[in-house]
Design an enzyme around this catalytic site. Structure first.
Site: not given
Ligand code: AMP
Length: 134
Positions: A100, A98
């Site tokens: 950001h 993903h």
């Molecule tokens: P990463 O550390 O790059 O894997 O980022 C994962 C992101 O997913 C974090 O910024 C979380 O806040 C976000 N996240 C986790 N669960 C959810 C959810 N159910 N809906 C939207 N974002 C989420």
């Protein structure tokens, strides 16, 4: 065990969708680093950018560009940070590729870059040759 993003893609848990096509879903991050923080998620699961096919990566960045435009147009963002965490060593929490996209204003006091580190004498040339792509 499916990732939380697979559960969202499958409709098993709710999300705030801002864009969807056959390959990509973009949703608002549940823990935003700025209001409007968006995640562009591949529908097919690849843990990191290393495993993902190049055409998918290119497509994901075309969606990032649309999100960047919407943030500038509708949130009055003056810029964006576009970040991918690849593998847990980088801080990746969800092993499902993903991107950001975080809207920025010049006076928002956010910072996403670590402090500067320094090369030893001559070391920068060793790093250049280790990373040179031929
Ligand atoms: P990463 O550390 O790059 O894997 O980022 C994962 C992101 O997913 C974090 O910024 C979380 O806040 C976000 N996240 C986790 N669960 C959810 C959810 N159910 N809906 C939207 N974002 C989420």
């Amino acid at each position: 065990m499916p990732t939380v993003f697979e559960m969202i893609i499958n409709g098993d848990i709710p999300s705030k969708k801002v864009y969807e096509d056959d390959a990509v879903l973009a949703i608002l991050d549940i823990n935003p680093r700025a209001k409007g923080h968006t995640l562009v998620i591949s529908k097919k699961v690849y843990p990191t950018i290393s495993e993902a096919p190049e055409d998918l990566i290119a497509h994901m960045f075309s969606v990032v560009k649309k999100i960047d435009s919407a943030m500038r147009r509708n949130l009055m963002a003056e810029g964006t940070n576009v970040i991918i965490n690849n593998s847990s060593a980088s801080g990746q929490e969800i092993p499902h590729l993903h991107i950001h996209v975080i809207p920025r204003k010049s006076d928002d006091c956010l910072s996403f870059f670590p402090p500067v580190c320094r090369y030893e004498e001559g070391e920068i040339d060793r790093y250049r040759s280790l990373l040179e792509i031929k």
